[in-house]
Design an enzyme around this catalytic site. Sequence first.
Site, PDB file in Angstrom:
ATOM      1  N   LYS A  26      56.001  12.518  17.839  1.00 53.04           N
ATOM      2  CA  LYS A  26      56.264  11.092  17.629  1.00 53.04           C
ATOM      3  C   LYS A  26      55.328  10.490  16.581  1.00 53.04           C
ATOM      4  O   LYS A  26      55.719   9.591  15.835  1.00 53.04           O
ATOM      5  CB  LYS A  26      56.169  10.323  18.940  1.00 53.04           C
ATOM      6  CG  LYS A  26      54.841  10.426  19.667  1.00 53.04           C
ATOM      7  CD  LYS A  26      54.913   9.780  21.042  1.00 53.04           C
ATOM      8  CE  LYS A  26      53.581   9.902  21.776  1.00 53.04           C
ATOM      9  NZ  LYS A  26      53.221  11.324  22.069  1.00 53.04           N
ATOM     10  N   ARG A 101      51.841   3.669  27.361  1.00 48.05           N
ATOM     11  CA  ARG A 101      51.958   4.969  28.020  1.00 48.05           C
ATOM     12  C   ARG A 101      52.167   4.832  29.520  1.00 48.05           C
ATOM     13  O   ARG A 101      52.464   5.820  30.182  1.00 48.05           O
ATOM     14  CB  ARG A 101      50.704   5.807  27.774  1.00 48.05           C
ATOM     15  CG  ARG A 101      50.602   6.332  26.352  1.00 48.05           C
ATOM     16  CD  ARG A 101      49.467   7.313  26.229  1.00 48.05           C
ATOM     17  NE  ARG A 101      49.408   7.893  24.895  1.00 48.05           N
ATOM     18  CZ  ARG A 101      48.554   8.844  24.533  1.00 48.05           C
ATOM     19  NH1 ARG A 101      47.690   9.310  25.408  1.00 48.05           N
ATOM     20  NH2 ARG A 101      48.562   9.318  23.304  1.00 48.05           N
ATOM     21  N   ARG A 140      47.471  23.944  17.776  1.00 55.04           N
ATOM     22  CA  ARG A 140      47.219  22.975  16.710  1.00 55.04           C
ATOM     23  C   ARG A 140      45.782  23.058  16.198  1.00 55.04           C
ATOM     24  O   ARG A 140      44.835  23.148  16.964  1.00 55.04           O
ATOM     25  CB  ARG A 140      47.507  21.555  17.213  1.00 55.04           C
ATOM     26  CG  ARG A 140      47.314  20.472  16.184  1.00 55.04           C
ATOM     27  CD  ARG A 140      47.965  19.179  16.602  1.00 55.04           C
ATOM     28  NE  ARG A 140      47.501  18.683  17.899  1.00 55.04           N
ATOM     29  CZ  ARG A 140      48.001  17.595  18.502  1.00 55.04           C
ATOM     30  NH1 ARG A 140      48.994  16.928  17.935  1.00 55.04           N
ATOM     31  NH2 ARG A 140      47.517  17.207  19.677  1.00 55.04           N
ATOM     32  N   ARG A 174      41.008  20.425  18.738  1.00 57.37           N
ATOM     33  CA  ARG A 174      40.624  19.265  19.526  1.00 57.37           C
ATOM     34  C   ARG A 174      40.360  19.640  20.975  1.00 57.37           C
ATOM     35  O   ARG A 174      41.035  20.505  21.544  1.00 57.37           O
ATOM     36  CB  ARG A 174      41.730  18.208  19.472  1.00 57.37           C
ATOM     37  CG  ARG A 174      41.736  17.412  18.199  1.00 57.37           C
ATOM     38  CD  ARG A 174      42.956  16.542  18.007  1.00 57.37           C
ATOM     39  NE  ARG A 174      43.533  15.970  19.226  1.00 57.37           N
ATOM     40  CZ  ARG A 174      44.630  15.223  19.239  1.00 57.37           C
ATOM     41  NH1 ARG A 174      45.258  14.959  18.100  1.00 57.37           N
ATOM     42  NH2 ARG A 174      45.107  14.740  20.360  1.00 57.37           N
ATOM     43  N   ARG A 185      47.163  16.934  30.529  1.00 61.79           N
ATOM     44  CA  ARG A 185      47.814  15.864  29.772  1.00 61.79           C
ATOM     45  C   ARG A 185      49.300  15.777  30.108  1.00 61.79           C
ATOM     46  O   ARG A 185      49.860  14.687  30.263  1.00 61.79           O
ATOM     47  CB  ARG A 185      47.637  16.087  28.264  1.00 61.79           C
ATOM     48  CG  ARG A 185      46.216  15.908  27.773  1.00 61.79           C
ATOM     49  CD  ARG A 185      46.068  16.403  26.336  1.00 61.79           C
ATOM     50  NE  ARG A 185      46.775  15.551  25.387  1.00 61.79           N
ATOM     51  CZ  ARG A 185      46.986  15.883  24.123  1.00 61.79           C
ATOM     52  NH1 ARG A 185      46.575  17.054  23.655  1.00 61.79           N
ATOM     53  NH2 ARG A 185      47.610  15.048  23.321  1.00 61.79           N
TER      54      ARG A 185
END
Length: 231
Positions: A26, A101, A140, A174, A185
């Site tokens: 997104k 959220r 990532r 990260r 998450r």
Amino acid sequence: MSEGASQASGAEAFRAVFLGPPGAGKGTQAKRFAEDESVEHISTGDMLRAQVQADTELGRQAKSFMDAGKLVPDDVIIAMVEAHLGREGAPSSWILDGFPRTLPQGEALDQSLKAAGRDLTHVVHFTVEEQALEQRLVGRRTCGNCGAIWNIYLRPTEKEGVCDACGSTDLKHRSDDQPEAVQKRLSVYREQTEPLLGYYRTQGSLAEVDAGAEPDAVVRQVADVLGREPA
């Protein structure tokens, strides 16, 4: 059109929320369409990480939650976003990426907009299968020099550990992309964010996009939802 609802160009107001689980893409789509529409891309994730990097009080508060893969408390995020949207000279058209959220955040955003005589023009939900999300997140890597994003599984660099864009070896993984944090998450998303989807469905404002499709197909879907032609 509400007061302040047009940009300097005279374009119609554009106030969109892009929703979806971590790794759904997104943020990438928000950045692209914000540039296409010449509106502000507001990433709460970027805002929080900047606070963490600057070691502010807010950043220190947020870091412990982010490192554990938890959502930063509603009151902190709501206050930050409302201050940003209400700052002097703030544009009236934007794309929100990463907020709201939770249901309380969504309700607070609606109340804030209503008080200003505005409303959302689009709510877009990006859907992806969980296995694909895990691969996107755990793999990532972000270049600490130029900001380019790579993925050791899906988009590896030509030379391991070296950014193709600038040659830097500072490829960061990260803390919230570590496997355990990713699982947390996604669990938090299911528990706290999915009720928000029902809230927008009830309003009849939620549009779904299959973010697991090929990149060009995702772009076309988003453009269709927004009533735009793909750039």
